[in-house]
Design a protein around this motif. Structure first.
Motif, short mmCIF file in Angstrom:
data_model
loop_
_atom_site.label_atom_id
_atom_site.label_comp_id
_atom_site.label_asym_id
_atom_site.label_seq_id
_atom_site.Cartn_x
_atom_site.Cartn_y
_atom_site.Cartn_z
N GLN A 121 0.83 -1.20 0.00
CA GLN A 121 0.00 0.00 0.00
C GLN A 121 0.87 1.26 0.00
N LYS A 122 1.90 1.29 0.82
CA LYS A 122 2.79 2.45 0.87
C LYS A 122 3.51 2.64 -0.47
N GLN A 150 2.48 1.68 -3.38
CA GLN A 150 1.50 2.10 -4.38
C GLN A 150 1.20 3.59 -4.24
N GLN A 151 1.09 4.07 -3.03
CA GLN A 151 0.80 5.48 -2.80
C GLN A 151 1.98 6.37 -3.19
N GLY A 152 3.17 5.83 -3.11
CA GLY A 152 4.36 6.62 -3.41
C GLY A 152 4.77 6.59 -4.86
N GLN A 157 10.75 6.55 -3.88
CA GLN A 157 10.19 5.36 -4.50
C GLN A 157 11.10 4.15 -4.31
#
Length: 191
Positions: free
Chosen positions: A77-78, A80-82, A95
């Motif tokens: 999740q982290k 993907q958000q970054g 990234q």
């Protein structure tokens, strides 16, 4: 006097031709850097897409440790958000850290799975593990290609006399991927 004017016009013409060809060369190299960055993003997305499959296979076949699955889901999740954003050294680094934490979480899952011979032997798991390993190689190749494109671009932008054209037209050197501090040390996998 006429001869002198022709010489000055010829020199100015040569300078103009050099300026425009150099500018166009910078544009092509900049586009190559962008293309290679997009390929890095593409391989990151592939990793993000494969991760839920790994979790699903593991979850479906074993009474697997919930904390390990939660850790990999959070790391995904982290990451993907970054993803995405502008091409800056800060963004590359952010990234890389997020993607490396996802890779480490995936590797911990794979290491823990070694304790589950039934899971290790399933065709679904073996196929997925092969895909994950292949994707990690793709990421390495994409990062290397990106760094090569950045190096070619930077050589053109920083070399003389191209540096003069780059300064006038606003092309600046870029940063590629660099190893994260401590990357030279082995990763400890604890159970």
């Amino acid at each position: 006097m006429k001869k002198r004017g022709l010489i000055i016009a010829a020199v100015l013409g040569i300078i103009a031709i050099y300026f425009f060809t150099t500018y166009n060369s910078f544009v092509k190299k900049d586009e190559k850097v962008q293309q290679m960055w997009n390929e890095v993003q593409n391989t990151y997305q592939r990793r993000l897409d494969l991760t839920p499959n790994l979790v699903g296979v593991v979850k479906g076949i074993s009474g697997f440790e919930q904390s390990t699955l939660v850790a990999i889901a959070e790391a995904r999740q982290k990451a993907q958000q970054g993803s995405g954003g502008e091409m800056t050294a800060e963004n590359y680094g952010r990234q890389a850290v997020l993607q490396d934490s996802l890779a480490a979480a995936s590797n911990r899952v794979i290491a823990v799975i070694e304790k589950y011979p039934v899971l290790r032997g399933t065709e679904a798991y073996r196929g997925l593990q092969t895909q994950l390993e292949g994707n990690e190689r793709r990421i390495k190749v994409a990062r290397n290609d990106f760094n090569a494109a950045v190096a070619g671009y930077n050589s053109a932008v920083r070399g003389f006399p191209g540096k003069l054209v780059a300064g006038i037209t606003g092309f600046k050197p870029r940063e590629g991927f660099q190893a994260v501090a401590g990357a030279d040390k082995n990763v400890a996998i604890k159970f």
